[in-house]
Design a protein around this motif. Structure first.
Motif, mmCIF file in Angstrom:
data_model
loop_
_atom_site.group_PDB
_atom_site.id
_atom_site.type_symbol
_atom_site.label_atom_id
_atom_site.label_comp_id
_atom_site.label_asym_id
_atom_site.label_seq_id
_atom_site.Cartn_x
_atom_site.Cartn_y
_atom_site.Cartn_z
ATOM 1 N N ASN A 223 14.164 46.212 -32.218
ATOM 2 C CA ASN A 223 13.458 47.322 -31.600
ATOM 3 C C ASN A 223 12.341 46.841 -30.548
ATOM 4 O O ASN A 223 11.127 47.546 -30.610
ATOM 5 C CB ASN A 223 12.818 48.208 -32.672
ATOM 6 N N LEU A 224 12.277 45.692 -30.150
ATOM 7 C CA LEU A 224 11.181 45.278 -29.190
ATOM 8 C C LEU A 224 10.942 46.103 -28.226
ATOM 9 O O LEU A 224 9.725 46.038 -27.592
ATOM 10 C CB LEU A 224 11.494 43.826 -28.977
ATOM 11 N N MET A 225 11.838 46.868 -27.826
ATOM 12 C CA MET A 225 11.809 47.816 -26.291
ATOM 13 C C MET A 225 10.418 48.766 -26.838
ATOM 14 O O MET A 225 9.869 48.944 -25.936
ATOM 15 C CB MET A 225 12.923 48.615 -26.321
ATOM 16 N N HIS A 226 10.251 48.776 -28.053
ATOM 17 C CA HIS A 226 9.299 49.889 -28.340
ATOM 18 C C HIS A 226 7.523 49.139 -27.973
ATOM 19 O O HIS A 226 6.618 50.017 -28.112
ATOM 20 C CB HIS A 226 9.122 50.164 -29.860
ATOM 21 N N LEU A 227 7.737 47.770 -27.938
ATOM 22 C CA LEU A 227 6.657 47.272 -27.515
ATOM 23 C C LEU A 227 6.177 47.728 -26.168
ATOM 24 O O LEU A 227 4.909 47.896 -25.619
ATOM 25 C CB LEU A 227 6.926 45.695 -27.444
ATOM 26 N N ILE A 228 7.139 48.033 -25.304
ATOM 27 C CA ILE A 228 7.223 48.434 -23.905
ATOM 28 C C ILE A 228 6.658 49.894 -24.065
ATOM 29 O O ILE A 228 5.609 50.630 -23.591
ATOM 30 C CB ILE A 228 8.259 48.068 -23.082
ATOM 31 N N TYR A 229 7.623 50.905 -24.678
ATOM 32 C CA TYR A 229 7.589 52.172 -24.861
ATOM 33 C C TYR A 229 6.026 52.551 -25.241
ATOM 34 O O TYR A 229 5.418 53.492 -24.748
ATOM 35 C CB TYR A 229 8.200 53.113 -25.907
ATOM 36 N N LYS A 230 5.252 51.828 -25.995
ATOM 37 C CA LYS A 230 4.403 52.256 -26.967
ATOM 38 C C LYS A 230 3.076 51.404 -26.313
ATOM 39 O O LYS A 230 1.996 51.382 -26.969
ATOM 40 C CB LYS A 230 4.499 52.664 -28.271
ATOM 41 N N ARG A 231 3.272 50.378 -25.354
ATOM 42 C CA ARG A 231 2.181 49.485 -24.994
ATOM 43 C C ARG A 231 1.608 48.778 -26.330
ATOM 44 O O ARG A 231 0.474 48.792 -26.812
ATOM 45 C CB ARG A 231 0.931 50.162 -24.418
ATOM 46 N N ASP B 68 1.617 67.889 -10.164
ATOM 47 C CA ASP B 68 1.005 66.867 -11.073
ATOM 48 C C ASP B 68 0.628 65.795 -10.377
ATOM 49 O O ASP B 68 1.474 65.032 -9.775
ATOM 50 C CB ASP B 68 2.203 66.482 -12.412
ATOM 51 N N PHE B 69 -0.576 65.816 -10.445
ATOM 52 C CA PHE B 69 -1.333 64.712 -9.352
ATOM 53 C C PHE B 69 -1.976 63.508 -10.367
ATOM 54 O O PHE B 69 -2.672 62.685 -9.738
ATOM 55 C CB PHE B 69 -2.400 65.270 -8.577
ATOM 56 N N GLN B 70 -1.331 63.359 -11.427
ATOM 57 C CA GLN B 70 -1.884 62.510 -12.293
ATOM 58 C C GLN B 70 -1.600 60.836 -11.520
ATOM 59 O O GLN B 70 -2.636 60.195 -11.885
ATOM 60 C CB GLN B 70 -1.297 62.488 -13.774
ATOM 61 N N ASN B 71 -0.623 60.645 -11.162
ATOM 62 C CA ASN B 71 -0.295 59.458 -10.430
ATOM 63 C C ASN B 71 0.088 59.559 -9.248
ATOM 64 O O ASN B 71 1.159 59.177 -8.734
ATOM 65 C CB ASN B 71 0.878 58.656 -11.341
ATOM 66 N N MET B 72 -0.903 60.201 -8.285
ATOM 67 C CA MET B 72 -0.583 60.354 -6.849
ATOM 68 C C MET B 72 -1.826 59.652 -6.232
ATOM 69 O O MET B 72 -2.780 60.003 -6.412
ATOM 70 C CB MET B 72 -0.650 62.011 -6.822
ATOM 71 N N PRO C 10 5.218 48.701 -8.608
ATOM 72 C CA PRO C 10 5.578 47.432 -8.727
ATOM 73 C C PRO C 10 4.455 46.408 -8.535
ATOM 74 O O PRO C 10 4.391 45.384 -9.209
ATOM 75 C CB PRO C 10 6.958 47.220 -8.157
ATOM 76 N N GLY C 11 4.026 46.618 -7.547
ATOM 77 C CA GLY C 11 2.726 45.741 -7.174
ATOM 78 C C GLY C 11 1.521 45.625 -8.142
ATOM 79 O O GLY C 11 1.238 44.565 -8.825
ATOM 80 N N LEU C 12 1.138 46.971 -8.707
ATOM 81 C CA LEU C 12 0.049 47.030 -9.523
ATOM 82 C C LEU C 12 0.583 46.460 -11.000
ATOM 83 O O LEU C 12 -0.079 45.995 -11.780
ATOM 84 C CB LEU C 12 -0.268 48.374 -9.600
ATOM 85 N N THR C 13 1.792 46.725 -11.189
ATOM 86 C CA THR C 13 2.465 46.330 -12.544
ATOM 87 C C THR C 13 2.342 44.604 -12.410
ATOM 88 O O THR C 13 2.191 43.905 -13.464
ATOM 89 C CB THR C 13 4.079 46.568 -12.635
ATOM 90 N N ALA C 14 2.734 44.025 -11.296
ATOM 91 C CA ALA C 14 2.620 42.705 -11.341
ATOM 92 C C ALA C 14 1.225 42.136 -11.398
ATOM 93 O O ALA C 14 1.021 40.988 -12.390
ATOM 94 C CB ALA C 14 3.171 42.211 -9.827
ATOM 95 N N VAL D 282 2.043 50.572 -16.436
ATOM 96 C CA VAL D 282 1.377 50.396 -15.343
ATOM 97 C C VAL D 282 0.155 51.312 -15.089
ATOM 98 O O VAL D 282 -0.975 51.077 -14.640
ATOM 99 C CB VAL D 282 2.081 50.156 -14.106
ATOM 100 N N PHE D 283 0.304 52.705 -15.320
ATOM 101 C CA PHE D 283 -0.641 53.657 -15.105
ATOM 102 C C PHE D 283 -1.675 53.831 -15.809
ATOM 103 O O PHE D 283 -2.631 54.405 -15.416
ATOM 104 C CB PHE D 283 0.073 55.149 -14.631
ATOM 105 N N ASP D 284 -1.887 53.014 -17.147
ATOM 106 C CA ASP D 284 -2.838 52.709 -17.687
ATOM 107 C C ASP D 284 -4.066 51.930 -16.814
ATOM 108 O O ASP D 284 -5.099 51.652 -17.203
ATOM 109 C CB ASP D 284 -2.768 52.140 -19.088
ATOM 110 N N TYR D 285 -3.271 51.330 -15.912
ATOM 111 C CA TYR D 285 -4.459 50.158 -15.033
ATOM 112 C C TYR D 285 -4.603 51.080 -13.715
ATOM 113 O O TYR D 285 -4.928 50.233 -12.684
ATOM 114 C CB TYR D 285 -3.501 48.900 -14.912
ATOM 115 N N ASN D 286 -4.420 52.213 -13.384
ATOM 116 C CA ASN D 286 -4.736 52.762 -12.144
ATOM 117 C C ASN D 286 -6.029 52.686 -11.754
ATOM 118 O O ASN D 286 -6.251 52.568 -10.467
ATOM 119 C CB ASN D 286 -4.726 54.361 -12.322
ATOM 120 N N HIS D 287 -7.016 52.355 -12.468
ATOM 121 C CA HIS D 287 -8.521 51.903 -12.172
ATOM 122 C C HIS D 287 -8.451 50.681 -11.429
ATOM 123 O O HIS D 287 -9.443 50.226 -10.774
ATOM 124 C CB HIS D 287 -9.573 52.036 -13.187
#
Lengths: 353, 353
Positions: A278-286, B123-127, B147-151, B294-299
């Motif tokens: 269930n390591l996918m949950h690492l990603i699902y739930k950060r 929904d403008f949360q990630n716009m 993907p860029g912000l993810t990297a 990734v969207f936890d890092y929008n800041h």
């Protein structure tokens, strides 16, 4: 002038590893030898110390030292015990003679020593002088020793706990778990522990005042058990077992959960470790999961003592030990630990100061 | 006074999900509908915006939205696409009408939109408003988008990289991997990537200047392959695949290694995910593995743009895209991505501004 030859030899009983162990270790994988002798004097020119061992610590990681050296990429390998030689471990000891300016005769110390009556110690990397003697000396194998620092560093440093969070601890009545649970309770967390017997579950609830506890051996479905105790999920998991329990925990972690990977005792005796699916949950739930090695946190030891000594004195933290008497009982005590038969920290008492 | 009824309807082609998908997705799990219509005007009283979609982004996480909502403990669930409705995803779009003070007609934006010609977005949360137009607009689905912000967040924030460290990246020629590798090279790391074809391996070596690259499909023994490229082990692993690769990587991590768990694409189409057996190495080598969103890092997005825009302008960072033409090509493009047939970031071009 004194010469090395003049120093009397004393008998030095030792617990010897017969051979590398595969499968589940047995008492007969070790034996007590009465053939050893020891000079109670540091060899000339050595900066070592000669100690009389008082208490020996039985710890889960010792299982991995009973197998042949495994080279692991990354400049790391597991340092095996040597067949025909004494088992090595942590213990509490008294200095009888010292060639080292940091230690003097009569000092009490805890750290790496041998499973024998007397040891010559030359590696001081993880050797601590005992400054506080108003507590049982055995505590320096447990709550005030490596397991205590493990609980402290693992919980406070790796898990960044906050008041009100949901904390789950596996092998919760063990040397480390019982302390993590009490730290979490004192911080105002909701704390649940798992253990392997009714007696241990009672201990968790009634002695350590966990909010809930369960016997994992009575649960057919660990996922369902965790959902029962954590309907809103787990914020912090203190991981001591691995395998199926970890898999079930992953399903029940909350977003931004933290897992301190302290041990995976369920995996030691398997030829091939169980798969965790269930390591996918690492990603699902950060989720963050982090392994650690207690002696990386030695610098925190004074801070840890400062926190925990008053709590012990005030009875806010209690500690349960399972003390076997005599070096001869060492092999059985170690097997008891590996079998989960111990109740609390497994210690071997050798002698009074 | 203008009334809603007066506004002309335009045709709105859409890519529709037929039904929830089990097993490997096929092009025929989707279809292009020409029946949709759209008013190019925001409904009265709404703070939404009406946009014309220019580019759509094909991303691996979309696979998990093709299955039925899975409730996951911990206040998290995967938000499925709705059978019979357009697929949702990220894209680049132009604002045609706005009821929102933050956006005005003519603005270019990137963020969550639908797989259709026109969308009403509420929904403008990630716009994000696009401020820099001296680059290809498609870049906002890739190197300058999610993907860029993810990297950036995954590499710099989660992996705490240092010059000279050994970095391994799986699916390294993908939208995220190619950028992580270039970040790592610019920092002075030794960088190796894995990919699934000779062409991609060439790209990694010759276009992105990775130190080494290999085709995982040609390796019978992933552990041996990693030992070949990392005789001293891996400090940082940027995880995009999971399963067997993760298991082999764990064997080859160095002490204090860090793993950013960005995706586990190898696991999406399995009924039961593969087991990962080597998690004991997390403890042996004090490894941290961390999932992130990734969207936890929008800041960090402004800081990220500040770093990467000049590097693009100076040619220090390059980006490879695989652009499919027309909304009709959407289903095929998405399946190409899931099959790993794309070379570089998979994009669907819909129309010019």
């Amino acid at each position: 002038m004194e010469s090395g030859n003049d120093i009397e030899l004393v008998r030095n009983k030792q617990v010897i590893l017969k051979d590398y162990v595969s499968g589940f270790p047995k008492e007969s994988d070790m034996y007590v030898s009465r053939n050893g002798t020891m000079k109670l004097k540091v060899p000339e020119g050595s900066n070592g110390i000669v100690v009389k061992n008082l208490y020996l610590s039985c710890d889960p990681y010792m299982r991995s030292r009973m197998i042949k050296n495994k080279a692991i990429t990354g400049n790391y390998y597991i340092d095996s015990f040597k067949p025909g030689s004494p088992i090595l471990g942590l213990g509490v000891a008294k200095v009888l003679d010292s060639g080292n300016p940091n230690f003097k005769k009569g000092d009490l110390v805890w750290g790496r020593t041998g499973w024998e009556e007397y040891s010559l110690i030359t590696d001081f990397q993880n050797m601590f002088k005992i400054q506080h003697t108003e507590v049982p000396m055995s505590y320096y194998t447990g709550i005030l020793g490596m397991p205590g620092l493990t609980a402290y560093a693992g919980f406070y440093e790796l898990c960044s706990p906050k008041k009100g969070e949901n904390v789950f601890i596996s092998t919760a009545s063990g040397a480390v778990g019982q302390l993590v649970g009490q730290f979490a309770k004192l911080l105002g967390c909701y704390v649940v522990g798992s253990a392997g017997s009714k007696e241990k579950v009672n201990l968790l609830k009634n002695k350590f005042h966990f909010n809930e506890a369960f016997n994992y051996k009575e649960e057919l479905d660990l996922d369902a058990a965790l959902k029962r105790y954590f309907p809103e999920g787990i914020d912090i998991y203190f991981e001591n077992v691995g395998g199926k329990m970890l898999d079930a925990v992953l399903l029940n972690m909350r977003a931004h959960g933290r897992i301190a990977a302290c041990g995976m005792i369920s995996q030691h005796n398997l030829d091939k470790p169980e798969g965790v699916h269930n390591l996918m949950h690492l990603i699902y739930k950060r989720i963050r999961i982090e392994g650690f090695f207690v002696f990386d946190y030695n610098h925190l030891y004074p801070k840890f003592l400062e926190l925990v000594l008053p709590q012990i004195a005030e009875g806010k933290i209690v500690y349960v030990e399972d003390i076997a008497e005599g070096l001869e009982s060492g092999p059985a005590a170690l097997i008891r630990l590996f079998s989960g038969l111990n109740i609390g920290k497994q210690v071997v008492f050798i002698t009074q100061e």
